[in-house]
Design an enzyme around this catalytic site. Sequence first.
Site, PDB file in Angstrom:
ATOM      1  CE1 TYR A   1      40.204  38.256  35.924  1.00  0.00           C
ATOM      2  CE2 TYR A   1      38.233  37.276  34.975  1.00  0.00           C
ATOM      3  CZ  TYR A   1      38.841  38.312  35.645  1.00  0.00           C
ATOM      4  OH  TYR A   1      38.106  39.398  36.035  1.00  0.00           O
TER       5      TYR A   1
ATOM      6  N   GLY B   1      39.111  39.723  51.470  1.00  0.00           N
ATOM      7  CA  GLY B   1      40.060  38.629  51.643  1.00  0.00           C
ATOM      8  C   GLY B   1      40.926  38.339  50.440  1.00  0.00           C
TER       9      GLY B   1
ATOM     10  NE  ARG C   1      44.381  40.533  37.385  1.00  0.00           N
ATOM     11  CZ  ARG C   1      43.168  40.877  36.976  1.00  0.00           C
ATOM     12  NH1 ARG C   1      42.902  40.933  35.673  1.00  0.00           N
ATOM     13  NH2 ARG C   1      42.222  41.175  37.844  1.00  0.00           N
TER      14      ARG C   1
ATOM     15  CG  ASP D   1      36.139  44.168  32.059  1.00  0.00           C
ATOM     16  OD1 ASP D   1      37.079  43.766  31.363  1.00  0.00           O
ATOM     17  OD2 ASP D   1      36.240  44.411  33.273  1.00  0.00           O
TER      18      ASP D   1
ATOM     19  CD  GLU E   1      33.127  40.371  42.131  1.00  0.00           C
ATOM     20  OE1 GLU E   1      32.517  41.409  42.370  1.00  0.00           O
ATOM     21  OE2 GLU E   1      34.185  40.341  41.466  1.00  0.00           O
TER      22      GLU E   1
ATOM     23  NE  ARG F   1      41.218  39.629  30.337  1.00  0.00           N
ATOM     24  CZ  ARG F   1      40.976  40.014  31.590  1.00  0.00           C
ATOM     25  NH1 ARG F   1      40.735  41.293  31.856  1.00  0.00           N
ATOM     26  NH2 ARG F   1      40.982  39.139  32.582  1.00  0.00           N
TER      27      ARG F   1
ATOM     28  NE  ARG G   1      38.377  39.549  41.582  1.00  0.00           N
ATOM     29  CZ  ARG G   1      38.558  40.215  40.434  1.00  0.00           C
ATOM     30  NH1 ARG G   1      38.400  39.591  39.274  1.00  0.00           N
ATOM     31  NH2 ARG G   1      38.887  41.495  40.446  1.00  0.00           N
ATOM     32  CG  ASP G   2      36.465  38.437  49.833  1.00  0.00           C
ATOM     33  OD1 ASP G   2      36.338  39.638  49.490  1.00  0.00           O
ATOM     34  OD2 ASP G   2      36.192  38.036  50.981  1.00  0.00           O
TER      35      ASP G   2
ATOM     36  CG  ASP H   1      42.375  37.152  45.062  1.00  0.00           C
ATOM     37  OD1 ASP H   1      42.731  37.279  43.877  1.00  0.00           O
ATOM     38  OD2 ASP H   1      41.293  37.602  45.493  1.00  0.00           O
TER      39      ASP H   1
END
Length: 469
Positions: A406, A297, A371, A151, A276, A118, A292-293, A324
């Site tokens: 992603y 946000g 996603r 992860d 991030e 990943r 990325r927030d 996002d």
Amino acid sequence: MNPNQKIITIGSVSLTIATICFLMQIAILVTTVTLHFKQYECDSPANNQVMPCEPIIIERNITEIVYLTNTTIEKEICPKLVEYRNWSKPQCKITGFAPFSKDNSIRLSAGGDIWVTREPYVSCDPGKCYQFALGQGTTLDNKHSNDTIHDRTPHRTLLMNELGVPFHLGTRQVCIAWSSSSCHDGKAWLHVCVTGYDKNATASFIYDGRLVDSIGSWSKNILRTQESECVCINGTCTVVMTDGSASERADTKILFIEEGKIVHISPLSGSAQHVEECSCYPRYPGVRCVCRDNWKGSNRPVVDINVKDYSIASSYVCSGLVGDTPRKNDRYSSSYCRNPNNEKGNHGVKGWAFDDGNDVWMGRTISDESRSGYETFKVIGGWSTPNSKLQINRQVIVDSDNRSGYSGIFSVEGKSCINRCFYVELIRGREQETRVWWTSNSIVVFCGTSGTYGTGSWPDGADINLMPI
């Protein structure tokens, strides 16, 4: 002519021919020696950074009066300078994106030994592009692939292959990592590899195949980095790293690295509230990142990095069509450039965008909740005008019935301009597909084009019912 005169004449002619032959042999010898030692006339740079010489064989067939001489000379090319990349060319003008690469890793896993991965990304050295991903220490058709939805494990490693080559058993494991970033400064690869306990992880900095530096967790809460390429300008590479809460305030720092050594660390400054998984690109003379927030946000933070004085500025993408996921419906979403929009900000997904004058090109999932699907488009005024929503040049990359994941950016230097490309992670397996116990991905890659293009959809394409459990 009497006999004596004949003898004198023949002798004179013979002596003349012999003299000519002797002079020719001297000329051949001088030429041979000159070519053989020509290589020493090249200037080498002070730091001895040269490309390996390649031998050239020169065949010389010289025909003389009564015999043939075969002379073989080996000569080396003068060393070529290897220079740091500066990314000073302008950004290419594009009309959209064209298909570039697809690795089909999941489909191939149905009948071959392919790694479970990943967090993929793509980055290029001056001559070739490579794909990276974080492996799970197992192939898909292997019982160790069970429960690979997690992860962070000590078995995860950074994998590296030429772009388009799936991660087979012969794939190089660059380092131990459950979070990473990689970039090439023009001379060698830099890999930033994070691994260890959540509360005390280590980031290793590997340059040109050697461990050069490291840094430990500063907030003791999952030290992590970009999951896409870093950027190097004139030998200084920048990487954005975050340590701290994924759903509240965290501590983000920008590290400046030269040949693997940390030379400076700058704290995040500006109006970005949470940063991030940044997708960064060279914007000469600096570096620009869209991130990325994960706290407040659904509009994406922007981080501008000054490579010369180490200063940092941050804000948010102005486009009211936010990038996002999850996010509000486009009719109700908003962004006003400076602050997070406080619209479904908790959680998110890695993504990208890049400026084009006052406009912005961006990619995002088609679904505003999950996603699923993937689209790209340009927003007129999206980089400079608050809450701009005029969308043009929309393209579907993955249709809304198929999963995505992603996505991130990478840059490719051409003869006259710098092109922007992106990849999309195509996640399969758990949690959504519960018939199997594994979680893995393939990728699809597109690059900017100034030409025309058609339509299509490029999902992962594996039939989950044909896959190993």
